[in-house]
Scaffold this motif. Sequence first.
Motif, mmCIF file in Angstrom:
data_model
loop_
_atom_site.group_PDB
_atom_site.id
_atom_site.type_symbol
_atom_site.label_atom_id
_atom_site.label_comp_id
_atom_site.label_asym_id
_atom_site.label_seq_id
_atom_site.Cartn_x
_atom_site.Cartn_y
_atom_site.Cartn_z
ATOM 1 N N ALA A 191 0.827 -1.215 0.000
ATOM 2 C CA ALA A 191 0.000 0.000 0.000
ATOM 3 C C ALA A 191 0.858 1.261 0.000
ATOM 4 O O ALA A 191 0.462 2.288 -0.555
ATOM 5 N N ALA A 192 2.040 1.186 0.634
ATOM 6 C CA ALA A 192 2.931 2.343 0.689
ATOM 7 C C ALA A 192 3.864 2.414 -0.526
ATOM 8 O O ALA A 192 4.600 3.392 -0.681
ATOM 9 N N GLY A 193 3.846 1.376 -1.352
ATOM 10 C CA GLY A 193 4.719 1.352 -2.514
ATOM 11 C C GLY A 193 6.152 0.985 -2.206
ATOM 12 O O GLY A 193 7.054 1.227 -3.014
ATOM 13 N N VAL A 194 6.380 0.385 -1.011
ATOM 14 C CA VAL A 194 7.730 0.012 -0.592
ATOM 15 C C VAL A 194 7.957 -1.471 -0.867
ATOM 16 O O VAL A 194 7.159 -2.307 -0.414
ATOM 17 N N PRO A 195 9.017 -1.841 -1.564
ATOM 18 C CA PRO A 195 9.299 -3.257 -1.783
ATOM 19 C C PRO A 195 9.440 -3.997 -0.450
ATOM 20 O O PRO A 195 10.068 -3.486 0.486
ATOM 21 N N CYS A 196 8.856 -5.177 -0.372
ATOM 22 C CA CYS A 196 8.825 -5.912 0.893
ATOM 23 C C CYS A 196 9.561 -7.243 0.765
ATOM 24 O O CYS A 196 9.354 -7.999 -0.193
ATOM 25 N N ILE A 197 10.410 -7.520 1.747
ATOM 26 C CA ILE A 197 11.050 -8.825 1.899
ATOM 27 C C ILE A 197 10.384 -9.515 3.084
ATOM 28 O O ILE A 197 10.276 -8.942 4.170
ATOM 29 N N GLY A 198 9.944 -10.730 2.881
ATOM 30 C CA GLY A 198 9.280 -11.462 3.942
ATOM 31 C C GLY A 198 10.257 -12.326 4.726
ATOM 32 O O GLY A 198 11.174 -12.921 4.147
ATOM 33 N N TYR A 199 10.061 -12.362 6.047
ATOM 34 C CA TYR A 199 10.821 -13.266 6.918
ATOM 35 C C TYR A 199 9.834 -14.266 7.489
ATOM 36 O O TYR A 199 8.863 -13.885 8.151
ATOM 37 N N ALA A 200 10.060 -15.547 7.215
ATOM 38 C CA ALA A 200 9.094 -16.577 7.610
ATOM 39 C C ALA A 200 9.810 -17.745 8.273
ATOM 40 O O ALA A 200 10.676 -18.377 7.665
ATOM 41 N N LYS A 201 9.437 -18.037 9.509
ATOM 42 C CA LYS A 201 10.012 -19.191 10.199
ATOM 43 C C LYS A 201 9.283 -20.481 9.821
ATOM 44 O O LYS A 201 9.847 -21.570 9.919
ATOM 45 N N GLN A 202 8.015 -20.380 9.402
ATOM 46 C CA GLN A 202 7.236 -21.553 9.027
ATOM 47 C C GLN A 202 6.883 -21.492 7.545
ATOM 48 O O GLN A 202 6.617 -20.411 7.004
ATOM 49 N N PRO A 203 6.854 -22.663 6.877
ATOM 50 C CA PRO A 203 6.529 -22.694 5.442
ATOM 51 C C PRO A 203 5.174 -22.072 5.129
ATOM 52 O O PRO A 203 5.022 -21.385 4.114
ATOM 53 N N GLU A 204 4.190 -22.297 6.008
ATOM 54 C CA GLU A 204 2.866 -21.728 5.735
ATOM 55 C C GLU A 204 2.886 -20.208 5.791
ATOM 56 O O GLU A 204 2.151 -19.537 5.065
ATOM 57 N N ARG A 205 3.731 -19.653 6.640
ATOM 58 C CA ARG A 205 3.870 -18.194 6.687
ATOM 59 C C ARG A 205 4.521 -17.687 5.400
ATOM 60 O O ARG A 205 4.173 -16.615 4.901
ATOM 61 N N ALA A 206 5.465 -18.465 4.867
ATOM 62 C CA ALA A 206 6.128 -18.074 3.632
ATOM 63 C C ALA A 206 5.127 -17.976 2.487
ATOM 64 O O ALA A 206 5.171 -17.038 1.680
ATOM 65 N N GLU A 207 4.224 -18.940 2.415
ATOM 66 C CA GLU A 207 3.216 -18.916 1.349
ATOM 67 C C GLU A 207 2.326 -17.681 1.469
ATOM 68 O O GLU A 207 2.007 -17.031 0.469
ATOM 69 N N GLY A 208 1.921 -17.360 2.698
ATOM 70 C CA GLY A 208 1.071 -16.196 2.904
ATOM 71 C C GLY A 208 1.765 -14.904 2.532
ATOM 72 O O GLY A 208 1.164 -14.012 1.927
ATOM 73 N N LEU A 209 3.053 -14.795 2.887
ATOM 74 C CA LEU A 209 3.810 -13.588 2.549
ATOM 75 C C LEU A 209 3.967 -13.440 1.041
ATOM 76 O O LEU A 209 3.835 -12.344 0.490
#
Length: 230
Positions: A191-209
């Motif tokens: 929404a802010a137009g800022v590129p986002c890097i996701g940090y995910a400890k669980q695979p399911e969180r990675a999919e959501g990110l």
Amino acid sequence: MTLPTGTRTQLADLLRGARVLLLDFDGPVAHLFAGHPAPEVAAAVRQFATVHGIDLSETRTDDPLVLLRAAYRHSPESGRDVEAHVIEHETRAATVAEPTPGAHELIRTAIATGHTVLIVSNNSERAIRTYLARHDLTEQVAQIVGRPFGHPEQMKPDPHLLHAALDIARAAPSDAVFIGDSITDALAGTAAGVPCIGYAKQPERAEGLADADALVVVDDMHTLATALRP
């Protein structure tokens, strides 16, 4: 998580191409409730609310910030009372919070490579400042953009906090990269137009990110520190 060569290159380009590094706090920097568990905090918040005549019984969650939002829906006064109580618990948690492996290395590497680091979080500034002081990181972080007291509507996924951080850093969205561990982080970044890097400890969180438009998802903050180095 072993990143493909193309993804490693994309990650390095994202980080090195930004002059401003925006970090969510709980997750990417520290495990805030590691020593003072969130379910215990939520139970204490519920008890406080009950004593003060605030009905949170229909909000079934162990997340203190979800309860905080619910209290504000009850009334602004109730919300402020509950938020003050939540801040006390967040700050107590910060005194025993555990660092996320690689997070401090990332912050120091970012500073050493000429980046400006800001923390952008739905947690309270007081709690974050307490944690940074414990770990001699206060001088490394240019600004803390925490939850605005009395304004839960400005918490992520609303982009308000990210816009505020960009204003402080005098940066355009393309000058920054945001590292977060939740779908709300990724949505706020988009929404802010800022590129986002996701940090995910669980695979399911990675999919959501990834579904929420995080450009790259990692499971180790050391990966980011390594990518920043020339």
